[in-house]
Write a protein that holds these residues in place. Structure first.
Motif, mmCIF file in Angstrom:
data_model
loop_
_atom_site.group_PDB
_atom_site.id
_atom_site.type_symbol
_atom_site.label_atom_id
_atom_site.label_comp_id
_atom_site.label_asym_id
_atom_site.label_seq_id
_atom_site.Cartn_x
_atom_site.Cartn_y
_atom_site.Cartn_z
ATOM 1 N N LYS A 200 0.792 -1.263 -0.056
ATOM 2 C CA LYS A 200 0.058 0.082 -0.092
ATOM 3 C C LYS A 200 0.925 1.192 0.004
ATOM 4 O O LYS A 200 1.781 1.206 0.882
ATOM 5 N N THR A 201 0.431 2.172 -0.962
ATOM 6 C CA THR A 201 1.150 3.492 -0.694
ATOM 7 C C THR A 201 0.634 4.460 -0.027
ATOM 8 O O THR A 201 -0.744 4.181 0.462
ATOM 9 N N GLY A 202 1.284 5.509 0.308
ATOM 10 C CA GLY A 202 0.553 6.586 0.873
ATOM 11 C C GLY A 202 1.430 7.839 0.760
ATOM 12 O O GLY A 202 2.673 7.794 0.556
ATOM 13 N N ALA A 203 0.757 8.941 0.726
ATOM 14 C CA ALA A 203 1.360 10.319 0.563
ATOM 15 C C ALA A 203 0.723 11.286 1.293
ATOM 16 O O ALA A 203 -0.483 11.276 1.278
ATOM 17 N N ALA A 204 1.485 12.356 1.873
ATOM 18 C CA ALA A 204 0.901 13.486 2.509
ATOM 19 C C ALA A 204 1.929 14.586 2.628
ATOM 20 O O ALA A 204 3.143 14.455 2.330
ATOM 21 N N PHE A 205 1.554 15.738 2.759
ATOM 22 C CA PHE A 205 2.488 17.011 2.957
ATOM 23 C C PHE A 205 2.368 17.542 4.503
ATOM 24 O O PHE A 205 1.491 17.547 5.006
ATOM 25 N N PRO A 206 3.782 17.833 4.586
ATOM 26 C CA PRO A 206 3.831 18.294 6.002
ATOM 27 C C PRO A 206 3.391 19.868 6.082
ATOM 28 O O PRO A 206 3.297 20.399 4.924
ATOM 29 N N ARG A 207 2.911 20.086 7.467
ATOM 30 C CA ARG A 207 2.288 21.544 7.566
ATOM 31 C C ARG A 207 3.491 22.518 7.833
ATOM 32 O O ARG A 207 4.412 22.340 8.514
ATOM 33 N N ARG A 208 3.124 23.723 7.166
ATOM 34 C CA ARG A 208 4.296 24.924 7.417
ATOM 35 C C ARG A 208 3.481 25.495 9.128
ATOM 36 O O ARG A 208 2.618 25.147 9.422
ATOM 37 N N ALA A 209 4.468 26.596 9.424
ATOM 38 C CA ALA A 209 3.916 27.161 10.770
ATOM 39 C C ALA A 209 2.562 27.866 10.671
ATOM 40 O O ALA A 209 2.027 27.814 11.659
ATOM 41 N N ASP A 210 1.981 28.300 9.524
ATOM 42 C CA ASP A 210 0.889 28.742 9.292
ATOM 43 C C ASP A 210 -0.157 27.737 9.153
ATOM 44 O O ASP A 210 -1.352 28.472 8.866
ATOM 45 N N GLY A 211 0.092 26.612 9.160
ATOM 46 C CA GLY A 211 -1.132 25.495 8.938
ATOM 47 C C GLY A 211 -1.038 25.081 7.730
ATOM 48 O O GLY A 211 -1.886 24.205 7.259
ATOM 49 N N SER A 212 -0.589 25.831 6.665
ATOM 50 C CA SER A 212 -0.693 25.492 5.381
ATOM 51 C C SER A 212 0.294 24.111 5.033
ATOM 52 O O SER A 212 1.171 24.081 5.522
ATOM 53 N N PHE A 213 -0.055 23.589 3.824
ATOM 54 C CA PHE A 213 0.801 22.224 3.407
ATOM 55 C C PHE A 213 1.929 22.628 2.555
ATOM 56 O O PHE A 213 1.639 23.580 1.767
ATOM 57 N N ASP A 214 2.957 22.036 2.704
ATOM 58 C CA ASP A 214 4.108 22.324 2.046
ATOM 59 C C ASP A 214 4.340 21.252 0.932
ATOM 60 O O ASP A 214 4.605 20.094 1.418
ATOM 61 N N GLU A 215 3.621 21.575 -0.285
ATOM 62 C CA GLU A 215 3.615 20.435 -1.252
ATOM 63 C C GLU A 215 5.123 20.244 -2.116
ATOM 64 O O GLU A 215 5.428 19.494 -2.829
ATOM 65 N N THR A 216 6.238 21.022 -1.455
ATOM 66 C CA THR A 216 7.478 20.662 -1.948
ATOM 67 C C THR A 216 8.227 19.596 -1.159
ATOM 68 O O THR A 216 9.168 19.060 -1.462
ATOM 69 N N ARG A 217 7.809 19.195 -0.059
ATOM 70 C CA ARG A 217 8.202 18.250 0.814
ATOM 71 C C ARG A 217 7.503 17.113 1.437
ATOM 72 O O ARG A 217 7.097 16.759 2.403
ATOM 73 N N GLY A 218 6.687 16.535 0.189
ATOM 74 C CA GLY A 218 5.829 15.524 0.309
ATOM 75 C C GLY A 218 6.356 14.125 0.862
ATOM 76 O O GLY A 218 7.483 13.899 0.476
#
Length: 268
Positions: A200-218
């Protein structure tokens, strides 16, 4: 130094150098029948979001609790308002097989809402599944919608392998039916060297300090087990992107790992 482990390490180093967009955080392989590891590379003890790899544990919970009956019951219809970022494949009537194959998040959410936080936490605790935290984002009351997606639930590659090893050895505290059905609905692929790989695969993006998702560091996961004859090996591969790339990190983690796996298991 064990020459086989050295060669495997060199193969991993070459793979990491050739995929500048991502770094391999951990590769961990264990023999189903043994106590130690066959291969360990990188940081395999830090916890991150399980993302859609949580579906393996959720399948067990769903079948053991009775929410899931078999491969096709229940089949749920897509409804307006359900998450649909997975495109047209997420807008079709979905059963357990399609849920796994297309990683349909809204199907997971319907199940988690029906089961409730206490049930999920109790099962995850019994499974030894990471921190078993289904509280969700602080102050958002959204644990049943996204605890496993870059939120409160976290697990390490080593804990993933320990959980999957119990699954394939039928040692988890669930019914035989729950184990049988989960082993059945997890996707399988045949690769070179005569191996059949279930994963099974899985993918997600970490959050920045402001709560937005950092799509460069998935983060990208691929976890599962590989079988050939009477041998079974359990594995976890975790990567993290260094920049935004086409496709999902989970699929890229899977494809790279499947390309390496025959060499990693050569002679075993």
């Amino acid at each position: 130094m064990n020459p086989r482990l050295f060669a495997a390490g060199m193969l991993l180093a070459t793979s990491m150098a050739s995929t500048a967009e991502a770094r391999t955080i951990c590769t961990l392989i264990a023999d189903q029948a043994g106590e130690g590891t066959v291969l360990q590379e990188g940081d395999c003890d830090s916890r991150v979001t399980p993302a859609s790899t949580f579906k393996v544990a959720l399948s067990l919970i769903g079948y053991d609790s009775g929410y899931l009956k078999d491969e096709h019951e229940p089949t749920l219809a897509f409804r307006k308002g359900y998450v649909d970022w997975g495109g047209d494949n997420w807008k079709q009537p979905t059963d357990a097989v399609r849920w796994m194959k297309y990683s349909v998040v809204w199907f997971s959410q319907q199940m988690t809402k029906a089961l409730g936080e206490t049930t999920l936490r109790d099962y995850a605790t019994k499974f030894g599944y990471g921190n078993a935290d289904f509280s969700g984002d602080p102050g958002k009351n959204n644990g049943l919608e996204r605890a496993w997606i870059a939120s409160s639930l976290k697990i390490s590659p080593r804990e993933q392998v320990a959980f999957l090893k119990k699954l394939v050895n039928r040692q988890l505290p669930v019914s035989a039916h729950a184990t049988d059905m989960t082993l059945k609905v997890v996707e399988e692929r045949r690769i070179s060297g005569g191996w059949t790989v279930h994963g099974k695969t899985g993918a997600a993006f970490p959050r920045r300090a402001d709560g937005s998702f950092d799509e460069t560091r998935g983060w990208g996961w691929f976890v599962g087990w590989a079988e050939k004859g009477d041998r079974t090996f359990v594995f976890a591969r975790l990567i993290q992107d260094d920049r935004k790339e086409p496709g999902t990190p989970g699929v890229r983690a899977r494809d790279a790992f499947l390309g390496e796996l025959p060499s990693l298991l050569a002679g075993r």
